[in-house]
Motif scaffolding. Structure first.
Motif, PDB file in Angstrom:
ATOM      1  N   LEU B 187       3.366 -14.663  -6.473  1.00 34.81           N
ATOM      2  CA  LEU B 187       2.498 -13.496  -6.666  1.00 34.81           C
ATOM      3  C   LEU B 187       1.085 -13.934  -7.061  1.00 34.81           C
ATOM      4  N   TRP B 341      -3.219  -1.587  -0.298  1.00 37.23           N
ATOM      5  CA  TRP B 341      -2.282  -0.506  -0.611  1.00 37.23           C
ATOM      6  C   TRP B 341      -1.772   0.112   0.682  1.00 37.23           C
ATOM      7  N   ALA B 344       0.519  -2.267   2.479  1.00 39.68           N
ATOM      8  CA  ALA B 344       1.792  -2.413   1.770  1.00 39.68           C
ATOM      9  C   ALA B 344       2.674  -1.203   2.034  1.00 39.68           C
ATOM     10  N   VAL B 345       2.069  -0.028   2.022  1.00 42.33           N
ATOM     11  CA  VAL B 345       2.828   1.204   2.270  1.00 42.33           C
ATOM     12  C   VAL B 345       3.378   1.205   3.685  1.00 42.33           C
ATOM     13  N   GLN B 348       6.326  -1.233   4.291  1.00 41.21           N
ATOM     14  CA  GLN B 348       7.593  -1.002   3.594  1.00 41.21           C
ATOM     15  C   GLN B 348       8.262   0.315   3.942  1.00 41.21           C
ATOM     16  N   THR B 349       7.611   1.170   4.697  1.00 42.64           N
ATOM     17  CA  THR B 349       8.195   2.487   4.951  1.00 42.64           C
ATOM     18  C   THR B 349       8.682   2.607   6.390  1.00 42.64           C
ATOM     19  N   ASN B 684      18.617  -9.096  -6.613  1.00 47.43           N
ATOM     20  CA  ASN B 684      17.908  -7.864  -6.953  1.00 47.43           C
ATOM     21  C   ASN B 684      16.645  -8.134  -7.750  1.00 47.43           C
ATOM     22  N   PRO B 688      12.891  -9.192  -3.947  1.00 40.21           N
ATOM     23  CA  PRO B 688      11.809  -8.317  -3.485  1.00 40.21           C
ATOM     24  C   PRO B 688      10.430  -8.977  -3.548  1.00 40.21           C
ATOM     25  N   ALA B 689      10.249  -9.908  -4.496  1.00 41.71           N
ATOM     26  CA  ALA B 689       8.953 -10.588  -4.592  1.00 41.71           C
ATOM     27  C   ALA B 689       8.664 -11.396  -3.336  1.00 41.71           C
ATOM     28  N   LYS B 692       8.705  -7.975  -0.238  1.00 47.18           N
ATOM     29  CA  LYS B 692       7.848  -6.805  -0.328  1.00 47.18           C
ATOM     30  C   LYS B 692       6.581  -7.154  -1.085  1.00 47.18           C
ATOM     31  N   PRO B 694       4.364  -5.495  -4.118  1.00 51.23           N
ATOM     32  CA  PRO B 694       4.340  -4.340  -5.025  1.00 51.23           C
ATOM     33  C   PRO B 694       3.004  -3.589  -4.975  1.00 51.23           C
ATOM     34  N   LEU B 695       3.092  -2.278  -5.029  1.00 51.32           N
ATOM     35  CA  LEU B 695       1.886  -1.453  -4.954  1.00 51.32           C
ATOM     36  C   LEU B 695       0.963  -1.705  -6.150  1.00 51.32           C
ATOM     37  N   GLU B 696       1.586  -1.986  -7.307  1.00 52.08           N
ATOM     38  CA  GLU B 696       0.805  -2.268  -8.505  1.00 52.08           C
ATOM     39  C   GLU B 696      -0.180  -3.407  -8.227  1.00 52.08           C
ATOM     40  N   GLU B 697       0.373  -4.468  -7.661  1.00 52.93           N
ATOM     41  CA  GLU B 697      -0.421  -5.647  -7.306  1.00 52.93           C
ATOM     42  C   GLU B 697      -1.503  -5.282  -6.291  1.00 52.93           C
TER      43      GLU B 697
END
Lengths: 795, 795
Positions: B187, B341, B344-345, B348-349, B684, B688-689, B692, B694-697
């Motif tokens: 990250l 953002w 990333a969205v 992942q969707t 788990n 994910p790191a 995916k 993360p949106l926060e990042e």
């Protein structure tokens, strides 16, 4: 082994039983007195209010129109009158999809039966007359029609393999088509619904603890930052409202106790007010002592009003206590967004750098939420899953041990020791033989009766957050139990634990042989099973004997007000955790015997057709679903049918390998690989429709909403969508207290939404709303908002 | 079985070999003439340009400073000088994470060795003197230190189980810590990079065909609608640029052929220009005929310039043809967003209602893209995966069949038939015995040499879209092969196919016994394997004998220009598909023998330490990574080490059950369950790191960028980030043609980005850029934009 004649007798008995049930049903359902037992759904949606409108006292209870007695099977065509879209509107997609499983069964096994009868039965019959079987197997007429009748090394096995291929391809084709239909039905169903809270809301779990900041502030801050343009509001979940695991659910919190008591008092008040209305000259009274048997005589209406006031004060105090206690706020929240797109994005993406914090998923329907499990931390969830999967394994394979132990205690000697005064009765030979036949099975029967409850408790401990998921998880466990203990247990004699032991010490290629070789011999057993469990069982289902008795008992004893009568109706819903696994056992039997003993197929087809009618009737007239998951169970149904196909292929492989069909058997080995590939493809192709929400769809629906109702105040609606049931009941009491006031927020919403909520809300809640009025004051709204820490500031 | 003395001799031989290699390396690396072989990385990043700066002719090739010969191991401390952050900066996170695997090995097995030596060896030695083994096993000194020396039914086995528990817990703790460190390193690494194309870009596959609309328009329309505020631009992928499967990759398209030819001509031109510069009075000439051997004599520079012009015209024609042909646009696109953002969205969707259309995933780095596989449809992908997994299974278990067949052909008689004139030589006894020893193994050796290539081809057919994924997939296949054929194949004698057959006919509980019981006996074999493959192999790796010879050969024969010399350097990169599986075999050996024969651990520890130094040296001085996946291989490494732990537990279970340790063995059965739980938890917690973002990042980085460089023109940069290599080379030729012009777009980007691109770009491309100049004209930009259907309109 049973001959064809024996099967015929058994069939006759079961058909007679089934018809007796049907006749009883036909007679009972047209009696007005039973109207609320056989047509509760119509009462709930408000289409019926009273069984009869004639003034005649007798016809109020008994149907005297004898014409209606003649055509006692006319409910069958009646059920077909409602078309599928209407049915979805009436009972929801879950019910419609459930019915489609039976149709799928008919579609898969119907043509399969035709082909098997045309091809396999002639092939089987024309063979040698079972000369080789006389040694180790008992010859029966059924066996002559089965694969047992074919000589070893015969080239005829190519026919069986061909039919197995045809059957698998046909089944996969039907499964694919059905999955496709259900997936698009689901999308259409979700799309057709107007704005609902769950479409805009995401359940966030494992909110991290930030020092010097409340959970509510942490959530608000996080989502304002990371979903700045879409975040609307959130509701924080409070643990103190409910008793938490591991305390048993019968122990309730103060809050819940007070709410229960208040409901009871309200009921008494309603009853007394009704009494007073009927006889305005006599004001009802009661005594203040125990059960109103002695003590000071007071005016009932005033007494109950006073008690309700006290309870309300107590509730308010409790409520304030919860609000002031920050420890009681747990690390879970319902976060709402201003568009479906925003919610879809949040539900499907990873939020935090630490992937076990800020876990997001689609919020279940408000009435589908299982509140107790919302705040389980991630690590605890992992451990629970492990423990429960071990426990399920142990339960399936070792349940027989404690039962055998109990059985060894519950014999006649034990009984005589416990109740020595009954010895003369027990010693009486008739009673003795009855008890000897009855007692050993008792422990097992009690266990099987308790089993669904035990499995449901296990699923609850596992930590699922919605009733729908709990039921699916229970169904999976139940299916596993049935597969091992009913299906394999019937084929291979011996208990599951003995089987497990022998399988562990056999080679993997030997297991399908061991099972496969005894499959043809068990055909008659399964035919009987289908008739008893399927045919007669279904007829019993439509008769509703237990609810019928319970309703009349309650009506006599408890029922005082309309609310009580509504409660006594108890329409229940489809029992997914039991119905789906039992149903899938029939798919398994069908797949296994389609090629081996095709004579079994017609029995299964009759079951599917009959059960389809029965459930269609029940869904239209009786059941009231507790929640709507939009056919979310379908992937499980699909997977398990594919698994049945795989099992049937492996067992046929095993069976053929014992028949020394060395040149044809390898041909069959390709089939499992193809089936697994089909399964994987379907998983990729359709499963996302049940797990995710496509952005394309979200954008379309957002645009539609924007066009149709641009002015809706989403925020105030969403902010109170996910109220804990206890808080919701408090709120309703407050409404009844204040009596009037206009719900500004709901008024903004579409009338359809209102109607849907009314139709689908639980009957209890619904009726309550009718009684207490559907209005809400500004005070209550504020109260509620503060109670759930709703973010009411604009951002 | 080998005694301790035999092991000592073997160790001595291997140590001597290793030291000989190291000595040779130490001598060769300080010769200036070999500088480009042993320090190519520094040339590539531009820190070195020429081996020496002295004028002395001899010292230009040979090192005469004899002091440097004395401390020939000083490269070891030298490698440690570079700290980890510096190393990541220098060679990327992939390399740093690769090195950490070795450190992890030391950390896991170091303490394990100490405990095993303190506890288990005394326990083993103190037992009976192998009296019971004399029947069926040959006694060796090694066996006296192993679990074989403990009597059956001995309570001493509790010590082994205890150590196994301690070892597993320790290994899991280290694995957890390491996973945590790598995940946060990943990250941080992703966060520390400045704006890069792959952070804003999503690869979209399976774009549906819409009638009357080009793929480009369909993509634009879809993303404008569904990601309205975030969509920026896209590039559509063209199939015609490359040859498509199933045509073999050696068959190239017209375009690729032309580009290759042009590169060659450009090289000749450079060479002749250089020649002309050195001798300005003699203009180079050549003949026009075949290979320049006859025909008309022409001026070389003019000739090549003419040829290049012709090729450019041809390329432009081809280019236009592609642009005009709508059929050649395939259903894949790189879609870029205006924020991390948004990307990333989208990645992942789920986009479409049909889950197999509009499949989105993070775009790989531009240089990591494997272009050929971009446009494979979903159904084809499913089939390919099935076919390849069957093929891998067949390869692993049945590879011996064709090899045995080839071996049966390639014997002396066969050879004599093919080359009868060599018969006298073959008949000569020395040659005959040599060939007889050599020929049978030849086919196997050739196969093993070809194996990584075969596996890589399989992975390519499977349809992965990035080189990094291809290499990971190849590594997984290679590990499977090694596990079955090297590890299990060495323990259980017989080929894999024989094993498979016997395992299929054994009970599942029998298999760990069969393997477990022969484990202690094979300890000496694995010790030898570690010394030969590990110690001597690593020393061979650092010597780089093959690249050394190839470089000097090429330098003598081919090298004409600086570009050629750069090419001849061939630094290679870490060979992940081979290095990681081989390395993990050591983890497996360590885990299996830690409790059984602890004497093996020191050999593994020496291997880990030595390999760590070697690879650290190579990474710092030699390797030039082709791509950077930010340690995306770590989950695979982790999973396989956990699998090793599981295998070791099952084998110990099997071993103990043959030792009749009935009261201690069940204790061990809990361990695999705990290990599987640990694996699931880690999956788990950390995976994910790696999958995916993360949106926060994303939000944080977006905000940082906004603050630091608010004015960047993202669009023009992103629109041409994903150019197909062929188009990119065409573009570069055009640049060289036009010679000047300023790249407006790149100028907007941070200097760090430029630097990174330069450092990490492939050496070839880089050098080309230096030669042809880094400028770009407005014309070219337009050309390029139209070539890739970039959406240049504002929206």
């Amino acid at each position: 082994m049973a001959s064809l004649g024996d099967i015929g007798v058994s069939a006759l008995i079961n058909i007679v039983t089934a018809f007796a049930f049907l006749l009883a049903f036909a007679l009972l359902r047209i009696q007005p007195i039973n109207d609320r037992v056989y047509f509760p759904k119509w009462y709930i949606i408000g289409a019926r209010t009273s069984p009869t409108h004639t003034a005649n006292f007798v016809t109020k209870f008994v149907n005297l129109n004898f014409k209606t007695y003649l055509n006692f099977l006319d409910w069958m065509p009646q059920t077909m009158r409602m078309k599928e879209p209407e049915l979805i509107e009436h009972a929801g997609l879950d019910s419609a999809a459930f019915l489609r499983i039976y149709v799928l069964g008919l579609r898969i096994f119907g043509p399969a039966a035709v082909v098997a009868f045309l091809v396999l039965i002639p092939v089987n019959v024309s063979g040698g007359v079972l000369f080789f079987l006389s040694k180790d197997l008992v010859i029966s007429d059924i066996d002559k029609l089965s694969i047992s009748n074919v000589q070893p090394k015969s080239p005829k096995f190519f026919a069986h393999i061909l039919v197995m291929y045809l059957f698998t391809f046909w089944a996969c084709y039907m499964l694919y088509k059905e999955y496709d239909v259900i997936a698009s039905m689901r999308l259409n169903f979700l799309a057709s619904k107007s704005r609902r809270a769950e479409q805009f809301t995401v359940l966030v779990r494992n909110v991290p603890h930030v020092p010097d900041s409340s959970v509510s502030d942490t959530v608000k801050c996080f989502f304002k930052k990371n979903h700045s343009t879409h975040y609307l509001c959130h509701q924080v979940y409070k643990s103190s409202l409910i008793s938490s695991w591991p305390r048993p659910s019968t122990m309730r919190t103060n809050m819940q106790r007070a709410v229960r008591k208040r409901q009871k008092m309200q009921n008494y008040l309603d009853y007394n007010q009704l009494k007073f209305e009927r006889h305005p000259n006599k004001r009802p009274t009661r005594k203040t002592g125990f059960l109103g048997l002695w003590g000071q005589k007071v005016d009932s209406i005033e007494y109950y009003q006073q008690r309700i006031k006290e309870l309300d004060e107590k509730l308010t105090t409790e409520h304030q206590k919860i609000l002031k206690d920050p420890k009681r706020i747990m690390s879970a929240a319902f976060v709402s967004f201003n568009s479906r797109w925003g919610a879809a994005v949040c539900a499907q993406t990873q939020q935090s750098k630490n992937p076990i914090l800020w876990l997001t998923e689609w919020a279940p329907e408000p009435r589908d939420v299982y509140w107790k499990n919302l705040a389980i931390p991630f690590v605890s969830l992992s451990i629970r899953k492990l423990v429960i999967s071990l426990a399920v394994f142990a339960l399936v394979f070792f349940y027989i041990i404690p039962i055998a132990f109990v059985q060894s205690l519950a014999n006649l000697e034990g009984l005589e020791k416990v109740v020595p005064f009954l010895r003369p009765v027990i010693e009486w030979s008739f009673v003795k033989s009855f008890l000897q036949g009855f007692l050993p099975g008792l422990a097992l029967k009690i266990f099987l009766w308790l089993l669904p409850g035990i499995l449901m408790t296990m699923s609850k401990i596992e930590g699922h957050v919605a009733f729908s998921v709990l039921e699916r998880s229970t169904a999976a466990k139940y299916y596993f139990f049935m597969l091992v203990n009913v299906f394999l247990g019937s084929i291979v004699t011996g208990t599951a634990i003995q089987q497990l032991n022998s399988f562990l010490h056999q080679s993997p290629t030997q297991i399908p042989r061991t099972i496969g070789v005894s499959i043809p011999m068990k055909a008659t057993f399964f035919i009987t099973y289908i008739m008893v469990d399927g045919w007669a069982g279904m007829a019993g289902e439509i008769l509703r004997l237990k609810p019928l008795i319970m309703f009349h008992l309650k009506n006599m004893v408890i029922v005082k007000t309309a609310r009580d009568r509504q409660k006594a109706m108890n329409p229940k819903s489809i029992d997914f955790p039991e119905a789906i696994p039992s149903l899938q056992l029939y798919f398994l039997m069908g797949a296994v015997y389609a090629v081996v003993t095709p004579i079994l197929l017609p029995f299964i087809l009759i079951f599917f057709a009959f059960a389809y009618f029965v459930y269609r009737h029940q869904i239209i007239n009786v059941y009231n679903q507790r929640y709507e998951s939009a056919a979310a169970f379908w992937p499980h149904v699909h997977h398990r049918i594919v698994a049945s196909l795989l099992i049937s292929q492996l067992l046929l492989l095993g069976l053929l390998s014992t028949k020394k069909a060395a040149n044809s058997t390898p041909l069959l080995a390709v089939l499992p690989i193809l089936t697994v590939t089909f399964h994987k493809f379907c998983k990729n192709r359709f499963e996302p429709a049940f797990r995710k929400y496509p952005l394309e769809e979200a954008v379309e629906k957002d645009a539609q909403d924007e066009a149709s109702e641009p002015e809706t105040d989403m925020k105030s609606y969403l902010c109170e969508a996910y109220l804990h049931p206890v808080l919701r009941s408090i709120e309703e009491f407050e409404l009844s207290e204040l009596g009037l006031g206009v719900d500004k927020n709901r008024a903004h919403f579409s009338s359809q939404l209102e109607k849907e909520q009314e139709n689908k809300g639980s009957p209890k809640m619904q009726h309550l709303e009718v009684v207490v009025g559907q209005h809400e004051s500004a005070y209550t709204h504020h109260h509620k908002a503060s109670a759930q820490n709703v973010d009411v500031t604009d951002h």
